[in-house]
Enzyme design. Sequence first.
Site, mmCIF file in Angstrom:
data_model
loop_
_atom_site.group_PDB
_atom_site.id
_atom_site.type_symbol
_atom_site.label_atom_id
_atom_site.label_comp_id
_atom_site.label_asym_id
_atom_site.label_seq_id
_atom_site.Cartn_x
_atom_site.Cartn_y
_atom_site.Cartn_z
ATOM 1 N N LYS A 1 0.829 -1.209 0.000
ATOM 2 C CA LYS A 1 0.000 0.000 0.000
ATOM 3 C C LYS A 1 0.870 1.268 0.000
ATOM 4 C CE LYS A 1 -3.828 -2.350 2.413
ATOM 5 N NZ LYS A 1 -5.003 -2.239 1.524
ATOM 6 N N THR B 1 -11.711 -0.130 -1.093
ATOM 7 C CA THR B 1 -13.079 0.367 -0.948
ATOM 8 C C THR B 1 -13.038 1.745 -0.284
ATOM 9 O OG1 THR B 1 -13.186 -0.992 1.055
ATOM 10 C CG2 THR B 1 -14.324 -1.817 -0.898
HETATM 11 C C1 26V Z 1 -6.025 -11.086 6.064
HETATM 12 C C2 26V Z 1 -5.270 -11.466 7.139
HETATM 13 C C3 26V Z 1 -5.011 -10.475 8.189
HETATM 14 C C4 26V Z 1 -4.020 -10.830 9.212
HETATM 15 C C5 26V Z 1 -3.746 -12.246 9.409
HETATM 16 C C6 26V Z 1 -4.022 -13.212 8.332
HETATM 17 C C7 26V Z 1 -4.797 -12.754 7.204
HETATM 18 C C8 26V Z 1 -5.095 -13.599 6.185
HETATM 19 C C9 26V Z 1 -5.829 -13.191 5.121
HETATM 20 C C10 26V Z 1 -6.300 -11.958 5.050
HETATM 21 C C11 26V Z 1 -7.087 -11.620 3.875
HETATM 22 C C12 26V Z 1 -7.154 -10.207 3.619
HETATM 23 C C13 26V Z 1 -7.779 -10.006 2.317
HETATM 24 C C14 26V Z 1 -8.305 -8.620 2.200
HETATM 25 O O1 26V Z 1 -8.678 -7.969 3.169
HETATM 26 N N1 26V Z 1 -8.389 -8.168 0.985
HETATM 27 C C15 26V Z 1 -8.938 -6.871 0.683
HETATM 28 O O2 26V Z 1 -10.291 -7.085 0.313
HETATM 29 C C16 26V Z 1 -10.943 -5.868 0.022
HETATM 30 C C17 26V Z 1 -12.394 -6.192 -0.251
HETATM 31 O O3 26V Z 1 -12.513 -6.943 -1.412
HETATM 32 C C18 26V Z 1 -10.266 -5.182 -1.157
HETATM 33 O O4 26V Z 1 -10.906 -3.958 -1.376
HETATM 34 C C19 26V Z 1 -8.804 -4.952 -0.874
HETATM 35 O O5 26V Z 1 -8.154 -4.446 -2.007
HETATM 36 C C20 26V Z 1 -8.145 -6.256 -0.456
HETATM 37 O O6 26V Z 1 -6.823 -6.035 -0.037
#
Ligand code: 26V
Length: 791
Positions: A533, A637
Amino acid sequence: MQNTFTSKESFKNAFTLKTSNLFNKEVNQTTVYERYVVLATLLNETLNENYNKTNQYVKENHLKKTIYFSMEFLMGRLITSNLMNAGYASVVKEAFDDFGFNLNEVELAETDAGLGNGGLGRLAACFLDSAASLGLPFYGNSIRYQKGFFVQKIENNKQVEYPDPWLDKEFIWEEKREDESIDIPYFGELNGIQLVNPTWVKAVPYNVKVVGANNNVVTHLRLWSTEPSKKQLVQDEKYLKMVSKISESLYPDDSTDEGKILRLQQQYLFSSAGIQDAIREHKALGRDLKDLPKYYTFQINDTHPTLIIPELMRILIDEEYMGYDEAWSIVTQVAAYTNHTILAEALEKWNIELFKRLLPRIYQIVEEMDRRFRLFLKGKNLSQDKINHMALIGSHDVRMAHICIYGSFSVNGVAALHTNILKEIELNDFYQIYPEKFNNKTNGVTHRRWLMHINPELVNILDKTVKGNWRKDLSAIKELENFKDDESIQKEIKNMKLAKKRQLIDVIYKDTGVKLDENAIFDIQIKRLHEYKRQSLNIFHVIYLYLRLKKDANFRKTFHPQNFIFGAKAAPSYVMAKYIIEIINRTAQIINNDPETKDLLKVVFVQNYNVTYAEYLFPAADLSEQISTASKEASGTGNMKFMLNGAITIGTMDGANVEIVDYAGIENEIIFGLSAEEVTQAYKANSYNPRKIFDNDKRIQDVFEFIKSLDKDEHYFDFVFNNLLNVDYFFVLADFDAYVEAQSRANKLYQDEKTWWRMSIMNIANAGFFSSDRTIKQYNEEIWHLDTIKL
Ligand code: 26V
């Protein structure tokens, strides 16, 4: 229908009575928090009637449901949106005026439900609001975390994490459904396909009501909590501790095997409970299991709920005695998967041994799925290499994304560019085999929270200028474009910004002690702290600007004052992210206290950025920082929330920025930097050399010198420098020059008022597409096919 909220008088009576019942007090003796409790309790009780009616309607009309499985629902406060959607806000406001209470202050007494960490969780919350408002039988399914995402404080310029025991106070919007508890088995051994001696844990559901806007529809989010199970005969201390750990916190530390097991336990908890719950309901209504796809879609929000696929197989085969093929046919008609990230690190994998130990029977099913998938791929004449690469199990791991793609009838990305990258690059092997599964659903945000609730000043302007019913259909906001050159409307937009800046200035002053300048450009970057980011790029530019302002008197004269605001939480174990937070805070200390520049530049890092803080930040922004390395941000978003509130995007052609530019026009945003193709190309060719850029750019050298000087120990930040000079995987140095140029364009544009406010209007007017109502309609028309609840 006569209820508490139909008139000011009936509400005041009910409020008085409830105050006496709950607190044995007169209304004017209550604390702000007690007023909140009374108001929320009354509203929650009143919603019961429509909640029951909604449930009855869905049942009697045999409506199909979507269950949205998500590890996160970042709800924020519910009081305001519930009051607004139920249509009771004005009655309460009038009654509170009579009482001499401040409604806004009472609303702020609610604690954020911080059951999420970022975009994915907030999207899930927007989807609940939109789906209920569109009258769709759409239900959330997740975990009732005893502690929300950590509370962040900045101490000594560093992030310090504190627990968020949000449930220590009563959560008024939830209702426990003990009678609908489900026992979940973990561990144990296999005897053939039979699991023996598992450890049983009871999953107890709590329903949180979700209120549709002005349509009487009330759905719910179902959150599962863990308790000791009656089936577990031996309940020693170790068992009780394990039980309470499972629903204790969001994303527990996974640096140990124990932590990893815990995370997988959480995933199985809400996946299994949610699926068993749906099947129980389906059977209770006398329906045939073959018809499950007629009545349900299970939407898998990123890979955390992947286990619903093998879990449904287990139930159909082991408990309902179906054959494998028949069961698989059902699974692949009910499961749909949304991918939210292309970062390799986020593509979830679980070590086979660990997976097998916790979920022996589920592992056995995944093995069988893997065997069949490999055969299927062989039939497509793929090379063994490719098969190994695509398989569900390989290199000691279970690959969750692969299970999702194989087991789902729909695979979607969250912005046009993101979906194209999935199809053409990241998941191209799968796309070749299953082109019909892939589709795009560009994200959106609910304009009820992110415009109506947070920006009444802008709502006033829209009501004057837009004839169409933009509240019901945000695309009507396009009419505002007719006023893009209208100087009086431009002035009103400018005044709206000023009002929102003043409100934010107060909040930030209380939080940090820094007083921002209301005449300055408000340049805001708020999102999780991550290298991709590129908060680093932002602060490097700030440092460059500071050094230049100090030595260049001419530049000082042409520069419009600018406030740089950051808000971000770093994952507790993310070393690089924490260094960046420290650099931002230490830089802020110096800049904000330098008399030479203090009227020109301010830098603040707000503490504990969350939904409530966001509600103050988005409306006050002039510049929306969306500067991720192109190809890395799936959508974003926050960019949409800024746009809707009249900020101009300074950003790369990444994620949904691409569509923002399409709608608002490239002349109305400030775009810079490498394209996704160029970034991808540079990875492929291994052609990027950050050291070379550094050696040739005095500005970057000066910035690094400045950062070195922030600590007595000149090696303190070496970790950061080594990374950037030798790797710089996210092309920070590569985009530095273009970003400096873009920032200078922004500063000049802001001084050309007519152009600036015209751009701002063009952003607001073209934000209609980014309503999550539009997103949800597309999911429904193309994936779910739900009928509407009509009350
Ligand atoms: C997050 C985390 C956080 C900490 C620990 C482990 C872990 C594992 C997986 C994730 C998934 C995060 C995926 C996420 O938040 N993606 C975001 O999704 C948004 C909604 O679609 C999008 O706007 C963002 O670009 C994207 O980064």
